[in-house]
Scaffold this motif. Structure first.
Motif, PDB file in Angstrom:
ATOM      1  N   ALA A 185       0.839  -1.208   0.000  1.00  0.00           N
ATOM      2  CA  ALA A 185       0.000   0.000   0.000  1.00  0.00           C
ATOM      3  C   ALA A 185       0.866   1.247   0.000  1.00  0.00           C
ATOM      4  N   ASP A 225      -6.251   4.744   0.840  1.00  0.00           N
ATOM      5  CA  ASP A 225      -7.074   4.064  -0.170  1.00  0.00           C
ATOM      6  C   ASP A 225      -6.982   4.858  -1.472  1.00  0.00           C
ATOM      7  N   SER A 273      -7.565   4.125  -4.473  1.00  0.00           N
ATOM      8  CA  SER A 273      -8.630   3.962  -5.473  1.00  0.00           C
ATOM      9  C   SER A 273      -9.750   4.986  -5.266  1.00  0.00           C
ATOM     10  N   LYS A 325      -8.312   6.577   5.071  1.00  0.00           N
ATOM     11  CA  LYS A 325      -7.090   6.001   5.652  1.00  0.00           C
ATOM     12  C   LYS A 325      -7.435   4.799   6.510  1.00  0.00           C
ATOM     13  N   ARG A 326      -6.565   3.798   6.481  1.00  0.00           N
ATOM     14  CA  ARG A 326      -6.813   2.609   7.306  1.00  0.00           C
ATOM     15  C   ARG A 326      -6.177   2.791   8.681  1.00  0.00           C
TER      16      ARG A 326
END
Ligand code: DO4
Ligand code: MG
Length: 284
Positions: A14, A27, A29, A54-55
């Motif tokens: 990532a 992310d 995409s 955001k993760r």
């Protein structure tokens, strides 16, 4: 703002944003970006990053960082510091006048250093050629250029070089410079707006062998005989980079002629405003 590429604990690669001791996957995409290089091509990178979901954050030391490159070419400039001019002239009497002249010429020395598969990131191994006997790391401020040849960020570059091959004949430069695992980039990209002014861009090189420091030296980017924008301008002349490019800006530190890197050495390059790129060295 610092942008990186990393392997998440689930094994997926990532792009991420680094803040303090943690990293959060972006992310891409959601912004219709396929890769980090697309994000680096955005008109307003901080705004694009703010918009992306955001993760959960991970501790930086719990993830494997990867070189912050995907489709770009890596180019390099040579003989941009006095120390590099002197070292090259010692390397090869026959080629001394080439190095002497290029140091003061309007047109800089620029060469294609690496394609993405030859590049390694922080914590990964860089290599000495099997057929080389005199090798050095070259710690270089590295420009991150978008497709419009604007300097959008900076990272640390290690332009690994085989001095015996380059010294034998300047026409061997591509072999002295370009081979598998010949280039270090990372640990991440600091956006231009967050970098200190050039006079404060200190560059430190430390080489460790068996736990001892066997070489250590510092310089700063203000010692460069050329400007960053000038180098980027020359690279972009009659040359297009649809995915952007990295441009290593030359080394101001070259160990003395009696020094060569050895397998097992650990090379640490620190640049103010970015961080530290650490690579262990292998041969063969
Ligand atoms: O001319 C040889 C390459 C020089 C170089 O890589 C440097 O000055 O950093
Ligand atoms: Mg170099």
């Amino acid at each position: 703002m610092k942008l990186a590429k990393f392997k998440q604990p689930n094994g997926l690669v990532a792009a991420g944003i680094v803040e303090g001791d943690s990293i959060q996957a972006l992310d891409l995409s959601a912004g219709k970006f396929e890769a980090l290089s697309d994000l680096l091509d955005a008109k307003d990178i901080p705004a694009a990053v703010d918009y992306l979901p955001k993760r959960d954050p991970h501790a930086l030391d719990s993830v494997q960082l990867l070189p912050p490159i995907d489709r770009q070419e890596v180019w390099a400039a040579g003989v941009t510091y006095k120390r590099s001019q002197t070292a090259r002239m010692e390397e090869s009497e026959a080629a001394a006048s080439c190095y002497d002249r290029v140091y003061v010429a309007d047109r800089p020395e620029l060469f294609l250093k690496a394609t993405p598969h030859r590049v390694r990131g922080d914590g990964q191994e860089l290599r000495i050629r099997t057929d080389a006997t005199w090798n050095v790391p070259e710690p270089e401020v590295t420009l991150v250029l978008n497709s419009r040849m604007q300097i959008v960020g900076y990272t640390i570059g290690n332009d690994m070089s085989s001095r015996d091959i380059e010294g034998e004949n300047p026409l061997y430069l591509p072999q002295a410079k370009v081979y598998d695992q010949c280039a270090g980039l990372g640990p991440w990209i600091t956006l231009s707006s967050d970098m200190p002014p050039r006079e404060q861009m200190t560059i430190d090189l430390k080489i460790e062998r068996g736990g001892d420091v066997v070489f250590e030296q510092s310089t700063d980017a203000a010692q460069m005989a050329r400007g960053f924008e000038d180098l980027a301008g020359w690279l972009g002349r009659d040359n297009s980079f649809p995915n952007g490019a990295f441009l290593m800006t030359g080394t101001g530190i070259v160990p003395g002629s009696d020094f060569t890197l050895a397998a097992g050495d650990v090379v640490r390059i620190s640049i103010a405003g970015i961080g530290t790129l650490t690579n262990s060295i292998v041969q063969g």
